[in-house]
Design an enzyme around this catalytic site. Structure first.
Site, PDB file in Angstrom:
ATOM      1  N   GLU A   1      10.909   0.880   9.304  1.00 35.82           N
ATOM      2  CA  GLU A   1      11.845   1.945   8.912  1.00 35.82           C
ATOM      3  C   GLU A   1      11.142   3.263   9.213  1.00 35.82           C
ATOM      4  O   GLU A   1      10.176   3.619   8.530  1.00 35.82           O
ATOM      5  CB  GLU A   1      12.167   1.862   7.413  1.00 35.82           C
ATOM      6  CG  GLU A   1      12.856   0.595   6.988  1.00 35.82           C
ATOM      7  CD  GLU A   1      14.334   0.563   7.339  1.00 35.82           C
ATOM      8  OE1 GLU A   1      14.860   1.580   7.826  1.00 35.82           O
ATOM      9  OE2 GLU A   1      14.949  -0.490   7.152  1.00 35.82           O
TER      10      GLU A   1
ATOM     11  N   SER B   1       6.383   7.328   9.368  1.00 33.39           N
ATOM     12  CA  SER B   1       6.714   8.107  10.563  1.00 33.39           C
ATOM     13  C   SER B   1       6.763   7.208  11.802  1.00 33.39           C
ATOM     14  O   SER B   1       6.126   6.152  11.861  1.00 33.39           O
ATOM     15  CB  SER B   1       5.672   9.214  10.756  1.00 33.39           C
ATOM     16  OG  SER B   1       4.414   8.634  10.981  1.00 33.39           O
TER      17      SER B   1
ATOM     18  N   LYS C   1       0.859  -1.189   0.000  1.00 30.87           N
ATOM     19  CA  LYS C   1       0.000   0.000   0.000  1.00 30.87           C
ATOM     20  C   LYS C   1       0.891   1.234   0.000  1.00 30.87           C
ATOM     21  O   LYS C   1       1.471   1.587   1.035  1.00 30.87           O
ATOM     22  CB  LYS C   1      -0.914   0.041   1.226  1.00 30.87           C
ATOM     23  CG  LYS C   1      -2.004   1.090   1.068  1.00 30.87           C
ATOM     24  CD  LYS C   1      -2.570   1.593   2.365  1.00 30.87           C
ATOM     25  CE  LYS C   1      -1.760   2.660   3.013  1.00 30.87           C
ATOM     26  NZ  LYS C   1      -1.610   3.928   2.247  1.00 30.87           N
ATOM     27  N   PRO C   2       1.008   1.882  -1.156  1.00 37.10           N
ATOM     28  CA  PRO C   2       1.760   3.141  -1.165  1.00 37.10           C
ATOM     29  C   PRO C   2       0.953   4.229  -0.471  1.00 37.10           C
ATOM     30  O   PRO C   2      -0.238   4.046  -0.183  1.00 37.10           O
ATOM     31  CB  PRO C   2       1.928   3.450  -2.655  1.00 37.10           C
ATOM     32  CG  PRO C   2       0.878   2.659  -3.358  1.00 37.10           C
ATOM     33  CD  PRO C   2       0.438   1.546  -2.459  1.00 37.10           C
TER      34      PRO C   2
ATOM     35  N   GLU D   1      11.221  15.624  13.908  1.00 37.71           N
ATOM     36  CA  GLU D   1      11.373  15.557  12.454  1.00 37.71           C
ATOM     37  C   GLU D   1      10.508  16.630  11.798  1.00 37.71           C
ATOM     38  O   GLU D   1       9.304  16.703  12.049  1.00 37.71           O
ATOM     39  CB  GLU D   1      10.934  14.168  11.991  1.00 37.71           C
ATOM     40  CG  GLU D   1      11.282  13.889  10.563  1.00 37.71           C
ATOM     41  CD  GLU D   1      11.003  12.449  10.175  1.00 37.71           C
ATOM     42  OE1 GLU D   1       9.941  11.914  10.565  1.00 37.71           O
ATOM     43  OE2 GLU D   1      11.838  11.865   9.477  1.00 37.71           O
TER      44      GLU D   1
ATOM     45  N   CYS E   1      14.356  10.961   4.879  1.00 43.22           N
ATOM     46  CA  CYS E   1      14.519  10.535   6.271  1.00 43.22           C
ATOM     47  C   CYS E   1      15.967  10.622   6.728  1.00 43.22           C
ATOM     48  O   CYS E   1      16.233  10.640   7.926  1.00 43.22           O
ATOM     49  CB  CYS E   1      13.970   9.138   6.457  1.00 43.22           C
ATOM     50  SG  CYS E   1      14.562   8.000   5.214  1.00 43.22           S
TER      51      CYS E   1
END
Ligand code: NAD
Length: 498
Positions: free
Chosen positions: A252, A233, A179-180, A386, A286
């Site tokens: 990740e 995230s 799932k993008p 971030e 990232c």
């Protein structure tokens, strides 16, 4: 050229496009203009179920295929992708707001190189030598696919993230449902479609174009998904880890990379490197350099130099080959970045460059000026959290140990760099910085042969390289008696010495 990706993107399930069973739709916007470039159907939970069923159906044959066969079709896949390289670059650029030179020179060739690498890696699964470790048995190792992998990817490098998720999984004999991110699904669909043309069997690779809270959630909790691989995230990663408890997990997550400049560094190289590494992909990387710690004797000259180079960066439409920095991916991301900088300013930090949303021709897009911040406190949110935008914060340090300690002082540990001409300093920095990748005198390059993955709150597990095959395989120990006797030696522990 697969023109339909612009006309009507859909779910890619079982080797073909399908509309899906939901009436809900998603819009892909061009971040350069804010205009919708295409609208497509969102995946429902039923579509997720269909995709998992297709992946499960394809699993026995694909897991049972010889490594040589998997390698052969993956090699053909790389060639197929080369034939649509221009289309991939154009679509990636348009959906994600990337300058065309970035997609042409980095995203697309990098992804094709990943395919070529994993085509070879498919034939190179490793394990310990078989042998008679107990004396009475032959022990051997089998490395087996895990099953159906459910993968969730972010929007910042849509094609590369699809590659990093899909390739080690299928090279090792798993099947996958990806799932993008719902705002950038197009190149993942083209990637999967090219795999089918290359001869990768239907159902091995499926792509669903859905939202995280519906399709994503249904995928990670699906009973027939054996492994969840997530890039995104840190907060979403934590919620997925909880939802997918009991499944194999690969996470990740976010980053906040430090860029440590010692007082003997090549100052010009550090300045050029800091601008490039903080602005690449408009800072939506990232591993982007986000916090530069500069030893005090170089501090002022470093700040002046970075400001001067930032002044030369050309913002513009993604399709223009002269554009250095494109827009952010969305209005939401633009507001998110502006919020961080505005709060830092209000808190007393100095905005040396940028800190504004450009107007004029760029006003309709999601642009943000390259931004340089000094005077922020180490414990302030602009240093700790971030941002994911074109923002570099520079802070001073005095002693080497202090620089390293500050570099390590966030919850993240994905990447870092050390800038010095002293071999011993460089070696100490690479040892002492807690991050999955530490560059020396550079910051950003990646290669297929080497792993990418985090320490601390940046996640666990590795993408790329043969290390990633460890994530996507189960290791089975097979232990076979070679004595043929009924009463084994170790039975003494049960039967005593009778
Ligand atoms: P995000 O976490 O908001 O979303 C990532 C994906 O998760 C999307 O596909 C989204 O739809 C899905 N999702 C959201 N909620 C979900 C849920 N409850 N269940 C299942 N899926 C869900 O991240 P983003 O904003 O798309 O991407 C930016 C983030 O990705 C940054 O934090 C960045 O550092 C990280 N990132 C990390 C790496 C790495 O290798 N460590 C690489 C690229 C991006």
């Amino acid at each position: 050229m697969a023109q339909h990706i612009w006309d009507r993107p859909a779910q890619y399930i079982g080797g073909r496009y399908r509309d899906g069973k939901s009436a809900d739709t998603f819009d892909v916007l061009d971040p350069s203009t804010g205009r919708t470039v295409v609208t497509g159907p969102l995946a429902s939970t039923e579509d997720v179920d269909d995709a998992v069923t297709a992946a499960a159906g394809a699993l026995p044959d694909w897991a049972g295929a010889t490594p040589a066969h998997r390698s052969e079709v993956m090699t053909r896949w790389a060639r197929e992708l080369e034939t649509i390289a221009d289309q991939l670059a154009t679509v990636e650029s348009a959906q994600a707001g990337k300058p065309i030179k970035l997609t042409t020179e980095f995203d697309v060739p990098g992804s094709i190189d990943n395919v070529t690498f994993f085509a070879g890696a498919a034939r190179n699964l490793e394990g310990k030598a078989s042998g008679e470790y107990s004396g009475d048995h032959t022990s051997s190792i089998r490395r087996e696919p895990i099953g159906v992998v459910g993968s969730i990817a972010p929007w910042n490098y849509p094609l590369q993230m699809a590659a990093w998720k899909i390739l080690p999984a299928v090279a090792a004999g798993n099947t996958i449902v990806l799932k993008p991110a719902e705002i950038t699904p197009l190149t993942s669909l083209l990637f999967a479609e090219a795999a089918t043309r290359a001869g990768i069997p239907d159902g091995v690779i499926n792509v669903i174009t859905g939202k995280g809270t519906t399709a994503g959630s249904a995928l990670v909790t699906h009973r027939n998904v054996s492994m969840v691989s997530f890039t995104g995230s840190t907060p979403v990663g934590h919620s997925i880890a909880a939802a997918a408890a009991g499944k194999r997990l690969h996470l990740e997550l976010g980053g906040k990379a430090p860029f440590v400049v010692f007082d003997d560094a090549d100052l010009e190289a550090a300045i050029q490197g800091a601008v490039a590494a903080s602005l690449i992909n408009t800072g939506q990387d990232c591993t982007a350099a986000t916090r530069a710690y500069v030893q005090r004797p170089l501090f002022d000259r470093f700040v002046d130099g970075v400001a001067a180079v930032m002044d030369t960066v050309r913002l513009g439409p993604t399709s223009d080959p002269a554009t250095d920095q494109g827009p952010l991916v969305s209005r939401r991301q633009q507001e998110h970045v502006a919020g961080f900088v505005d709060r830092a300013r209000a808190g007393g930090a100095t905005i040396v460059r940028g800190g504004t949303i450009p107007g004029g021709d760029l006003a309709d897009g999601f642009y943000y000026e390259p931004t340089l911040v000094v005077g922020a406190a180490q414990d302030s949110e602009i240093v700790q959290q971030e941002i994911f935008g074109p923002v570099l914060v520079v802070l001073p340090f005095d002693h080497d140990d202090e620089g390293i300690a500050l570099a390590n002082d966030t919850p993240f540990g994905l990447a870092a760099s050390a800038w010095t001409r002293d071999l011993y300093r460089a070696q100490r920095a690479t040892r002492d910085i807690a991050a999955g990748c530490v560059w020396v005198n550079d910051h950003i390059p990646i290669i297929s042969e080497m792993p990418h993955g985090g320490y601390k709150q940046s996640g666990y597990g590795k993408d790329m390289s043969t290390y990633s095959l460890d994530e996507y395989t189960n290791i089975k120990h097979v232990m076979s008696d070679i004595t043929g006797v009924a009463r084994k030696d170790w039975h003494r522990t049960i039967f005593g010495d009778r």
